[in-house]
Design a protein around this motif. Structure first.
Motif, PDB file in Angstrom:
ATOM      1  N   HIS A   1       0.853  66.348  30.056  1.00  0.00           N
ATOM      2  CA  HIS A   1       0.363  64.980  29.909  1.00  0.00           C
ATOM      3  C   HIS A   1       0.324  64.235  31.249  1.00  0.00           C
ATOM      4  N   GLY A   2       0.478  64.988  32.353  1.00  0.00           N
ATOM      5  CA  GLY A   2       0.312  64.391  33.675  1.00  0.00           C
ATOM      6  C   GLY A   2       1.475  63.558  34.161  1.00  0.00           C
ATOM      7  N   LEU A   3       2.698  63.880  33.727  1.00  0.00           N
ATOM      8  CA  LEU A   3       3.871  63.131  34.157  1.00  0.00           C
ATOM      9  C   LEU A   3       4.720  63.949  35.118  1.00  0.00           C
ATOM     10  N   SER A   4       5.410  63.265  36.029  1.00  0.00           N
ATOM     11  CA  SER A   4       6.390  63.883  36.923  1.00  0.00           C
ATOM     12  C   SER A   4       7.775  63.350  36.583  1.00  0.00           C
ATOM     13  N   VAL A   5       8.767  64.212  36.696  1.00  0.00           N
ATOM     14  CA  VAL A   5      10.157  63.823  36.458  1.00  0.00           C
ATOM     15  C   VAL A   5      10.783  63.497  37.806  1.00  0.00           C
ATOM     16  N   THR A   6      11.217  62.249  37.989  1.00  0.00           N
ATOM     17  CA  THR A   6      11.844  61.851  39.252  1.00  0.00           C
ATOM     18  C   THR A   6      13.362  61.995  39.212  1.00  0.00           C
ATOM     19  N   ARG A   7      13.933  61.999  38.020  1.00  0.00           N
ATOM     20  CA  ARG A   7      15.364  62.204  37.871  1.00  0.00           C
ATOM     21  C   ARG A   7      15.638  62.634  36.438  1.00  0.00           C
ATOM     22  N   ALA A   8      16.639  63.477  36.244  1.00  0.00           N
ATOM     23  CA  ALA A   8      16.974  63.933  34.896  1.00  0.00           C
ATOM     24  C   ALA A   8      18.473  64.136  34.770  1.00  0.00           C
ATOM     25  N   ASP A   9      18.990  63.862  33.593  1.00  0.00           N
ATOM     26  CA  ASP A   9      20.397  64.100  33.269  1.00  0.00           C
ATOM     27  C   ASP A   9      20.420  64.759  31.899  1.00  0.00           C
ATOM     28  N   VAL A  10      20.776  66.044  31.863  1.00  0.00           N
ATOM     29  CA  VAL A  10      20.677  66.853  30.656  1.00  0.00           C
ATOM     30  C   VAL A  10      22.066  67.229  30.178  1.00  0.00           C
ATOM     31  N   ASN A  11      22.352  66.951  28.909  1.00  0.00           N
ATOM     32  CA  ASN A  11      23.671  67.252  28.353  1.00  0.00           C
ATOM     33  C   ASN A  11      23.540  67.789  26.942  1.00  0.00           C
ATOM     34  N   THR A  12      24.552  68.543  26.539  1.00  0.00           N
ATOM     35  CA  THR A  12      24.640  69.053  25.170  1.00  0.00           C
ATOM     36  C   THR A  12      25.990  68.656  24.587  1.00  0.00           C
ATOM     37  N   MET A  13      25.968  68.059  23.417  1.00  0.00           N
ATOM     38  CA  MET A  13      27.190  67.671  22.733  1.00  0.00           C
ATOM     39  C   MET A  13      27.170  68.294  21.341  1.00  0.00           C
ATOM     40  N   ASP A  14      28.108  69.203  21.110  1.00  0.00           N
ATOM     41  CA  ASP A  14      28.108  70.004  19.887  1.00  0.00           C
ATOM     42  C   ASP A  14      26.771  70.733  19.800  1.00  0.00           C
ATOM     43  N   ASP A  15      25.974  70.464  18.787  1.00  0.00           N
ATOM     44  CA  ASP A  15      24.682  71.138  18.651  1.00  0.00           C
ATOM     45  C   ASP A  15      23.521  70.203  18.967  1.00  0.00           C
ATOM     46  N   LYS A  16      23.800  69.088  19.669  1.00  0.00           N
ATOM     47  CA  LYS A  16      22.785  68.104  19.979  1.00  0.00           C
ATOM     48  C   LYS A  16      22.452  68.119  21.480  1.00  0.00           C
ATOM     49  N   ALA A  17      21.163  68.043  21.788  1.00  0.00           N
ATOM     50  CA  ALA A  17      20.714  67.849  23.159  1.00  0.00           C
ATOM     51  C   ALA A  17      20.566  66.352  23.400  1.00  0.00           C
ATOM     52  N   ILE A  18      21.255  65.837  24.406  1.00  0.00           N
ATOM     53  CA  ILE A  18      21.209  64.407  24.740  1.00  0.00           C
ATOM     54  C   ILE A  18      20.769  64.310  26.194  1.00  0.00           C
ATOM     55  N   ASP A  19      19.482  64.043  26.397  1.00  0.00           N
ATOM     56  CA  ASP A  19      18.891  64.107  27.722  1.00  0.00           C
ATOM     57  C   ASP A  19      18.263  62.770  28.114  1.00  0.00           C
ATOM     58  N   VAL A  20      18.274  62.494  29.418  1.00  0.00           N
ATOM     59  CA  VAL A  20      17.629  61.300  29.961  1.00  0.00           C
ATOM     60  C   VAL A  20      16.671  61.742  31.068  1.00  0.00           C
ATOM     61  N   PHE A  21      15.435  61.267  31.000  1.00  0.00           N
ATOM     62  CA  PHE A  21      14.422  61.566  32.010  1.00  0.00           C
ATOM     63  C   PHE A  21      13.829  60.264  32.541  1.00  0.00           C
ATOM     64  N   TYR A  22      13.587  60.222  33.849  1.00  0.00           N
ATOM     65  CA  TYR A  22      12.832  59.133  34.454  1.00  0.00           C
ATOM     66  C   TYR A  22      11.491  59.717  34.876  1.00  0.00           C
ATOM     67  N   VAL A  23      10.403  59.159  34.375  1.00  0.00           N
ATOM     68  CA  VAL A  23       9.095  59.761  34.597  1.00  0.00           C
ATOM     69  C   VAL A  23       8.104  58.748  35.171  1.00  0.00           C
ATOM     70  N   THR A  24       7.160  59.263  35.965  1.00  0.00           N
ATOM     71  CA  THR A  24       6.020  58.505  36.469  1.00  0.00           C
ATOM     72  C   THR A  24       4.790  59.389  36.300  1.00  0.00           C
ATOM     73  N   ASP A  25       3.606  58.852  36.653  1.00  0.00           N
ATOM     74  CA  ASP A  25       2.467  59.758  36.726  1.00  0.00           C
ATOM     75  C   ASP A  25       2.564  60.534  38.031  1.00  0.00           C
ATOM     76  N   VAL A  26       1.638  61.457  38.277  1.00  0.00           N
ATOM     77  CA  VAL A  26       1.773  62.350  39.431  1.00  0.00           C
ATOM     78  C   VAL A  26       1.634  61.615  40.760  1.00  0.00           C
ATOM     79  N   ALA A  27       1.082  60.390  40.728  1.00  0.00           N
ATOM     80  CA  ALA A  27       0.949  59.598  41.951  1.00  0.00           C
ATOM     81  C   ALA A  27       2.136  58.682  42.173  1.00  0.00           C
ATOM     82  N   GLY A  28       3.136  58.739  41.266  1.00  0.00           N
ATOM     83  CA  GLY A  28       4.296  57.871  41.398  1.00  0.00           C
ATOM     84  C   GLY A  28       4.102  56.507  40.783  1.00  0.00           C
ATOM     85  N   ASN A  29       3.008  56.319  40.051  1.00  0.00           N
ATOM     86  CA  ASN A  29       2.723  55.043  39.402  1.00  0.00           C
ATOM     87  C   ASN A  29       3.317  55.007  37.995  1.00  0.00           C
ATOM     88  N   PRO A  30       3.401  53.827  37.377  1.00  0.00           N
ATOM     89  CA  PRO A  30       3.968  53.734  36.033  1.00  0.00           C
ATOM     90  C   PRO A  30       3.223  54.614  35.034  1.00  0.00           C
TER      91      PRO A  30
END
Length: 295
Positions: free
Chosen positions: A204-233
């Motif tokens: 979908h044309g997004l870039s990940v600028t930062r990510a924090d990936v965690n697993t708790m029990d059987d759940k994936a709890i992830d945080v992503f900061y995304v922009t478009d490929v040019a760094g725009n919103p």
């Protein structure tokens, strides 16, 4: 679990993995060698003078401290003279206090969580000792003053050394300064989930600028900061399409964090996207960077 930072067109990540069958650390040297070889191939970028470094670490590692060390060793603080700072409010000076025998570092910048941790770790990793410090904050601004000497007892006597300290502290402040749309993912964990989610971002044309990936029990709890490929919103229509594909209740938008960027930085981001970092079959099985255990 995993955490990923990007800064000055470089990426560093620590990824904690286990064998898919035994759920224990991977010990087979031949298997680890194959994983390293595959990762180096995937991460290879034409024209990248620094290249990619991949290694494995065992034992206890402080994730954020290690990410700082990896990016420092990669010299992510080195930027062209005409490259403008992302945060125009950021001011860093280094002066000598000859009568006391210290070098005085003053930092004024936007306040945020863990700012002090980032600056102190950087000074320590650069082999400086902090003897005195004054820390204050007001109106979302942070003020830090450090009286330092090198471990050999010397002050910062050359302009080149003072410039390097300023560059390294600037990088330390910026690395954790998340930029983009914050997305939180919460769903049942499974093999290949991270690869699938980041593949959807990339498609979908997004870039990940930062990510924090965690697993708790059987759940994936992830945080992503995304922009478009040019760094725009990111376009909210694109985000809605992604939510439809992943699951409306599983992917939540938590707000936008953005700092002003120069035209040079925007142009550079057009040539570099991290949206496909995990977009390979299976899960990435290594720590990105030349890792030394911090036990």
């Amino acid at each position: 679990a995993a955490e990923l930072w990007t800064h000055n067109l470089r990426v560093a990540s620590l990824i904690y993995v286990t064998d898919n069958t035994s759920f224990r650390p991977i010990e087979d040297p031949e298997r680890l060698a194959r994983i390293r070889e595959s990762l180096c191939s995937v991460l290879k970028v034409d024209g990248d003078a620094k290249g990619a470094k991949t290694d494995f670490a065992r034992g206890v590692t402080h994730t954020e401290r290690r990410l700082h060390q990896m990016m420092f060793a990669d010299r992510d603080y080195e930027i062209a003279d005409d490259f403008k700072m992302r945060d125009s409010e950021q001011k860093i000076t280094v002066e000598n206090c000859d009568e006391k025998g210290y070098s005085v570092v003053n930092i004024e910048c936007r306040d945020r969580p863990k700012l002090l941790f980032d600056t102190v770790c950087t000074l320590i990793d650069m082999q400086y000792v902090v003897f005195h410090a004054t820390i204050d904050s007001a109106d979302q601004k942070a003020y830090q003053e450090f009286y330092i000497r090198h471990v050999d007892g010397c002050t910062l006597n050359s302009e080149a050394e003072r410039r390097r300290v300023i560059q390294c502290l600037r990088a330390a402040i910026e690395r954790r300064a998340s930029e983009g749309l914050k997305l939180e993912l919460c769903m049942s964990d499974r093999v290949g989930l991270l690869s699938d989610v980041t593949r959807i971002f990339r498609e979908h044309g997004l870039s990940v600028t930062r990510a924090d990936v965690n697993t708790m029990d059987d759940k994936a709890i992830d945080v992503f900061y995304v922009t478009d490929v040019a760094g725009n919103p990111a376009d909210m229509k694109v985000i809605e399409a992604i939510k439809q594909e992943i699951g409306q209740t599983m992917l939540q938008v938590k707000g936008v964090v953005r700092y002003p960027q120069s035209s040079e930085e925007a142009a550079a981001k057009l040539r570099f996207s991290f949206g496909n970092l995990f977009g390979v079959p299976g899960q990435v099985l290594s720590n990105l960077g030349f890792i030394k255990s911090l036990t």
